[in-house]
Scaffold this motif. Structure first.
Motif, PDB file in Angstrom:
ATOM      1  N   TYR A 228      41.706  47.971   4.745  1.00  0.00           N
ATOM      2  CA  TYR A 228      40.790  46.902   5.126  1.00  0.00           C
ATOM      3  C   TYR A 228      41.202  45.585   4.495  1.00  0.00           C
ATOM      4  O   TYR A 228      41.429  45.497   3.300  1.00  0.00           O
ATOM      5  CB  TYR A 228      39.366  47.269   4.711  1.00  0.00           C
ATOM      6  CG  TYR A 228      38.898  48.484   5.442  1.00  0.00           C
ATOM      7  CD1 TYR A 228      38.634  48.415   6.811  1.00  0.00           C
ATOM      8  CD2 TYR A 228      38.755  49.709   4.796  1.00  0.00           C
ATOM      9  CE1 TYR A 228      38.232  49.533   7.509  1.00  0.00           C
ATOM     10  CE2 TYR A 228      38.346  50.825   5.483  1.00  0.00           C
ATOM     11  CZ  TYR A 228      38.080  50.733   6.841  1.00  0.00           C
ATOM     12  OH  TYR A 228      37.689  51.838   7.530  1.00  0.00           O
TER      13      TYR A 228
ATOM     14  N   VAL B  50      39.427  39.552   6.405  1.00  0.00           N
ATOM     15  CA  VAL B  50      39.436  39.209   7.832  1.00  0.00           C
ATOM     16  C   VAL B  50      40.891  38.991   8.231  1.00  0.00           C
ATOM     17  O   VAL B  50      41.643  38.332   7.534  1.00  0.00           O
ATOM     18  CB  VAL B  50      38.648  37.893   8.118  1.00  0.00           C
ATOM     19  CG1 VAL B  50      38.691  37.583   9.610  1.00  0.00           C
ATOM     20  CG2 VAL B  50      37.206  37.997   7.666  1.00  0.00           C
TER      21      VAL B  50
ATOM     22  N   ARG C 159      32.594  39.056  17.299  1.00  0.00           N
ATOM     23  CA  ARG C 159      31.958  39.202  15.985  1.00  0.00           C
ATOM     24  C   ARG C 159      31.947  37.881  15.227  1.00  0.00           C
ATOM     25  O   ARG C 159      31.012  37.577  14.507  1.00  0.00           O
ATOM     26  CB  ARG C 159      32.665  40.289  15.181  1.00  0.00           C
ATOM     27  CG  ARG C 159      32.208  41.670  15.611  1.00  0.00           C
ATOM     28  CD  ARG C 159      32.731  42.732  14.689  1.00  0.00           C
ATOM     29  NE  ARG C 159      34.058  43.152  15.069  1.00  0.00           N
ATOM     30  CZ  ARG C 159      34.730  44.106  14.421  1.00  0.00           C
ATOM     31  NH1 ARG C 159      34.201  44.690  13.374  1.00  0.00           N
ATOM     32  NH2 ARG C 159      35.925  44.468  14.815  1.00  0.00           N
TER      33      ARG C 159
ATOM     34  N   SER D 109      29.512  43.377  10.121  1.00  0.00           N
ATOM     35  CA  SER D 109      30.422  43.182  11.261  1.00  0.00           C
ATOM     36  C   SER D 109      31.853  43.626  10.947  1.00  0.00           C
ATOM     37  O   SER D 109      32.645  43.846  11.850  1.00  0.00           O
ATOM     38  CB  SER D 109      30.416  41.706  11.673  1.00  0.00           C
ATOM     39  OG  SER D 109      30.940  40.913  10.630  1.00  0.00           O
ATOM     40  N   HIS D 110      32.169  43.772   9.681  1.00  0.00           N
ATOM     41  CA  HIS D 110      33.539  44.138   9.321  1.00  0.00           C
ATOM     42  C   HIS D 110      33.821  45.608   9.642  1.00  0.00           C
ATOM     43  O   HIS D 110      32.921  46.449   9.622  1.00  0.00           O
ATOM     44  CB  HIS D 110      33.741  43.886   7.814  1.00  0.00           C
ATOM     45  CG  HIS D 110      35.174  43.875   7.418  1.00  0.00           C
ATOM     46  ND1 HIS D 110      35.846  45.011   7.088  1.00  0.00           N
ATOM     47  CD2 HIS D 110      36.053  42.853   7.326  1.00  0.00           C
ATOM     48  CE1 HIS D 110      37.097  44.698   6.775  1.00  0.00           C
ATOM     49  NE2 HIS D 110      37.245  43.393   6.918  1.00  0.00           N
ATOM     50  N   ASP D 111      35.097  45.889   9.939  1.00  0.00           N
ATOM     51  CA  ASP D 111      35.496  47.253  10.287  1.00  0.00           C
ATOM     52  C   ASP D 111      35.196  48.272   9.192  1.00  0.00           C
ATOM     53  O   ASP D 111      35.055  49.461   9.461  1.00  0.00           O
ATOM     54  CB  ASP D 111      36.993  47.308  10.622  1.00  0.00           C
ATOM     55  CG  ASP D 111      37.228  47.054  12.099  1.00  0.00           C
ATOM     56  OD1 ASP D 111      36.228  46.898  12.832  1.00  0.00           O
ATOM     57  OD2 ASP D 111      38.401  47.009  12.504  1.00  0.00           O
TER      58      ASP D 111
END
Lengths: 238, 355
Positions: free
Chosen positions: B5, B8, B88, B154-156
């Motif tokens: 991760y 962004v 997103r 909203s993040h993966d």
């Protein structure tokens, strides 16, 4: 992806982006330029007034009759320091001659003084002639309960349902509430509100602040100002 | 798509997308506050504080409307798909705009008092038992809370942590939030304004969102209603290979409602689930890129024959067995476990033409 397909996707995306920006530009003009006019209000700074301070139903100052105000001038009072009234000072000095400094906000025939300094008892307490209150009987009136400060011009606009929470907040803080009638009554559209016992507006009326209502009560003139002592049991949202 | 991760990930398309959004929102707020009022015949100008809260509030509403239109538009016309990829960021920016609106409201209507602003927000108006004068602020508070939750998750990372079904269900809260925003406006600002222009805008926006979703829903429902029945052995007819566009899929709905994306590519036919492992995106609306099924939503890729993401990625999707019988492609209704290789149909030239 072929170059034709890529070009087509790029073109479509570019048109969509321009459409979005253009849509927002048009919407900004369409929505902003069609806002309602807050109406004419007046502001007078550096005001010094001398008169008798009275605490009920809300703090107000009575000045002696003059050429401009043959019946005397009655002006509701609030603090210039936020959403606060001057009830504590008015109770302490109730019935005494005081000197006030501040500014006046005005809309139509309604006005209110925002007191900027601590209210001082005047050295000269020589009584002056004041006109007696005139009882105008029971009336059933239609209009809106507003906080006097915002509706008269501190906020533009400062009335209505979108402003209701602010109005409640102000009235709860001690700002005198005013009843703004649909049409002038006895020459005035703005009248200071009170409860049936002559004291402040009952807390049960907070639900009726903001919407257009019909309410019954006792109307009284003190100086140039109308006082409307309303009966909460006879109030209904229209 | 990543194996670890990052806060962004940015690339050119994202920069351009975000720049367009910031330009549109920035222009809106600037024009609303600084330019448009000059074209109104006001006897006294509206307070700058009120202009700020109106500008940011209406802008957030329009942004939310646009966000909710993108999904159905992309379903109706694939050319809208690029707008979906970065939705997103659109959502996070909308939350920022809504937060600015809330801040301006608190800093004006609930300020200048000995009562703290947030306490004032919930205690100044408690007329919950009436329509006129209802504390409409509560609708805005709910919508802002939802937008915050959606922006924060909203993040993966959250997608993986919560699992796609839970994440998706959580993000469906956007619909109650939108309804709440409409109620916030209807019970608040619209009760006061005499000019009907903004009411027309609000009704138009809500009607557009509703209509687009209804059209898309009816279309999808009609497709599902055509759910193909399997024969006794569990095989479902897809059609001639020529019915499947090259490097694209034909979506078949099984009797149980499950959708299967049957892809034709490189002289072969393979079938995978229509649901992407990333965010449940419609794989069958994507295409084959570099030999992989590519999700139209966020570009996640899978080998059509194995259902596995190309290394080093580890995502897997379910595959389906396929066969060619009498020039007709059939898919078996029983899904294979995610990542299970399924033998593709090798098309001859005549079969590929659907002859």
């Amino acid at each position: 992806m072929s170059s034709d397909s890529r070009r087509s996707t790029f073109l479509f995306s570019a048109i969509s982006a321009m459409g979005l920006v253009l849509g927002f530009v048009v919407a900004a003009f369409a929505i902003s330029s069609t806002q309602d006019d807050p109406g004419r209000t007046g502001f007078q700074g550096g005001v010094k007034l001398r008169g008798v301070i009275l605490a009920a139903p809300y703090p107000h100052l009575m000045t002696p009759p003059s050429a401009k105000y043959p019946q005397g001038r009655a002006i509701p009072l609030a603090s210039a320091n936020g959403k606060r009234g001057v009830g504590g000072q008015a109770k302490r000095l109730n019935g005494q001659i005081v000197e006030l400094r501040g500014f006046i906000v005005r809309r139509g025939d309604g006005e209110m003084m925002q007191v900027t300094r601590r209210i001082r008892r005047a050295k000269d307490q020589t009584p002056f002639a004041m006109t007696k209150p005139t009882r105008l009987g029971r009336w059933r009136l239609s209009g809106e309960i507003c906080d006097g400060q915002c509706v008269l011009g501190i906020m533009k606009p400062g009335r209505g349902l979108a402003h209701k929470a602010c109005a409640n907040f102000c009235i709860a803080g001690g700002i005198p509430p005013m009843f703004v009638t649909e049409k002038p009554v006895e020459g005035s559209q703005f009248m200071l509100l009170g409860g049936p016992d002559g004291g402040p507006m009952p807390a049960s009326m907070y639900d009726k602040v903001g919407p257009f209502i019909t309410v019954e009560g006792r109307l009284e003139r003190r100086g140039n100002l109308l006082f409307f002592f309303i009966d909460p049991a006879k109030a209904e949202v229209r | 798509m990543s194996v670890r991760y990052e806060p962004v990930l940015w690339w050119r398309a994202k920069w351009v997308y975000d720049a367009v959004l910031i330009l549109a929102a920035g222009l809106y707020v600037y024009l609303y506050i600084r330019v448009a009022p000059a074209y109104s015949e006001f006897t006294r100008p509206v307070d700058i504080q009120i202009l700020r809260m109106r500008a940011t509030g209406t802008c957030a509403f329009l942004m939310l409307t646009a966000i909710l239109c993108i999904g159905p538009l992309a379903r109706l016309d694939a050319r809208f798909l690029p707008l979906l990829y970065n939705r997103r960021h659109f959502g996070v920016l909308t939350f920022a705009m809504a937060l600015a609106h809330a801040w301006f409201v608190l800093d004006w209507y609930f300020n200048y008092s000995s009562t703290p602003k947030l306490i004032g927000l919930f205690t100044a108006n408690t007329s919950y038992g009436q329509v006129l004068g209802f504390p409409f602020e509560i609708f805005g508070v709910f919508a802002l809370a939802v937008l915050f939750i959606l922006a924060a998750t909203s993040h993966d990372f959250w997608l993986s942590f919560l699992t796609p079904p839970v994440w998706k269900a959580l993000h469906m809260l956007i619909y109650p939030a939108y309804a709440s925003v409409v109620a916030h406006i209807a019970f608040g600002y619209l009760q006061d304004v005499e000019n009907g222009a903004f009411a027309i805008v609000v009704v138009g926006c809500a009607a557009t969102v509703l209509t687009l979703h209804l059209i898309t829903g009816l279309r999808e429902g009609a497709k599902d209603a055509q759910g193909a029945a399997a024969d006794e052995s569990g095989w479902v007819e897809v059609g001639a290979p020529g019915d499947i566009p090259e490097n694209r899929a034909k979506i078949v709905t099984l009797a149980g409602g499950e959708r299967v994306a049957v892809f034709r590519y490189d002289g072969k036919v393979s079938a995978v689930t229509n649901v992407c492992a990333h965010q449940n995106g419609p794989l069958g609306e994507g295409k084959i890129v570099a030999g992989c099924v590519t999700c139209p939503w966020h570009g996640h890729q899978f080998d059509p024959a194995t259902g596995r993401a190309p290394a080093p990625f580890t995502d897997k999707i379910a595959t389906y067995r396929v066969r060619l019988l009498g020039g007709i492609v059939f898919v078996h209704e029983q899904a294979n476990a995610p990542g299970t290789a399924a033998e593709p149909i090798i098309l001859t030239t005549s079969a590929a033409e659907g002859a």
